[in-house]
Design an enzyme around this catalytic site. Structure first.
Site, PDB file in Angstrom:
ATOM      1  N   LYS A 132       0.840  -1.202   0.000  1.00 18.79           N
ATOM      2  CA  LYS A 132       0.000   0.000   0.000  1.00 18.79           C
ATOM      3  C   LYS A 132       0.876   1.254   0.000  1.00 18.79           C
ATOM      4  O   LYS A 132       0.705   2.145  -0.839  1.00 18.79           O
ATOM      5  CB  LYS A 132      -0.925   0.007   1.212  1.00 18.79           C
ATOM      6  CG  LYS A 132      -1.759   1.274   1.321  1.00 18.79           C
ATOM      7  CD  LYS A 132      -2.520   1.333   2.633  1.00 18.79           C
ATOM      8  CE  LYS A 132      -3.102   2.720   2.850  1.00 18.79           C
ATOM      9  NZ  LYS A 132      -3.742   2.871   4.166  1.00 18.79           N
ATOM     10  N   ASP A 174      -6.860   0.973   0.273  1.00 19.94           N
ATOM     11  CA  ASP A 174      -7.125   1.422   1.634  1.00 19.94           C
ATOM     12  C   ASP A 174      -8.522   0.945   2.018  1.00 19.94           C
ATOM     13  O   ASP A 174      -9.143   0.159   1.289  1.00 19.94           O
ATOM     14  CB  ASP A 174      -6.976   2.943   1.744  1.00 19.94           C
ATOM     15  CG  ASP A 174      -8.150   3.688   1.107  1.00 19.94           C
ATOM     16  OD1 ASP A 174      -8.866   3.081   0.277  1.00 19.94           O
ATOM     17  OD2 ASP A 174      -8.348   4.867   1.447  1.00 19.94           O
TER      18      ASP A 174
END
Length: 210
Positions: A122, A140
């Site tokens: 991420k 997310d």
């Protein structure tokens, strides 16, 4: 509507509804600042991170300042972002490695990025998309939840969701999808009270409750 057409329609609606401008919700001036801000954003809101980094980047104005930081003092400085002990340890280790192995430059390669302390896919994809404009998908909480609602993935693991989205979405949409879905999740498809009646995606969303 065939699935491929539906996905293209989702992209078209997002582009029509939201800006096609690349936007980052974390405040930064340099690549390494974005890297640290993104590390701090784990289990923390962007708003809180921006409040913390406003003073943090003044107190620690360089990679060297972070690399040489006192661990306990850094923990206090980032306390309000949560998981501060682990984050402080990773920030110091990460900045040291950037100085020692990358001449102070934040790498572009995802393997190099994920080889840094505290940097997962991420965080790596935030850097690749915002700094290097490399097509990348950041999974997310908003992207995970809304992608599931839109029927683009059935997975729960962020890495598997990332690969599902890479397979289904046009490559030129990857970075924009991140930005648009975060905005959509904050303004319309709110976790506890989705505004399906106000949602421009309602006609292509299998989870629509209208």
């Amino acid at each position: 509507m065939k699935e491929k057409e539906r996905i293209l329609e989702i992209c078209h609606i997002l582009n029509e509804t939201y800006s096609m401008e690349y936007k980052c919700y974390l405040n930064y001036e340099t690549p390494w600042q974005l890297l640290i801000a993104t590390m701090l954003s784990a289990q923390c809101t962007d708003e809180r991170v921006n409040m913390v980094t406003k003073d943090l980047f003044v107190k620690y104005p360089s990679l060297e300042a972070f690399a040489n930081a006192d661990m306990k003092e850094l923990e206090r400085d980032i306390y309000s972002t949560g998981f501060y002990k682990n984050k402080a340890k990773n920030i110091i280790a990460c900045t040291k490695k950037l100085i020692e192995e990358y001449n102070g430059e934040v790498p572009k390669d995802i393997k190099a990025l994920t080889g840094l302390a505290g940097v997962g896919r991420k965080t790596a994809n935030v850097i690749r998309g915002n700094i290097y404009r490399e097509p990348s998908i950041v999974v997310d909480t908003h992207v995970k939840r809304i992608s599931q609602k839109l029927g683009l993935t059935k997975e729960n693991d962020p890495v598997k969701i990332e690969y599902d989205l890479m397979e289904k979405l046009p490559k030129e949409q990857w970075i924009l999808y991140n930005i648009q879905i975060i905005t959509h999740g904050r303004q319309v498809c709110i976790a506890r009270r989705p505004k399906c009646g106000d949602c421009t995606l309602s006609k292509v969303c299998p989870s629509c409750e209208v």
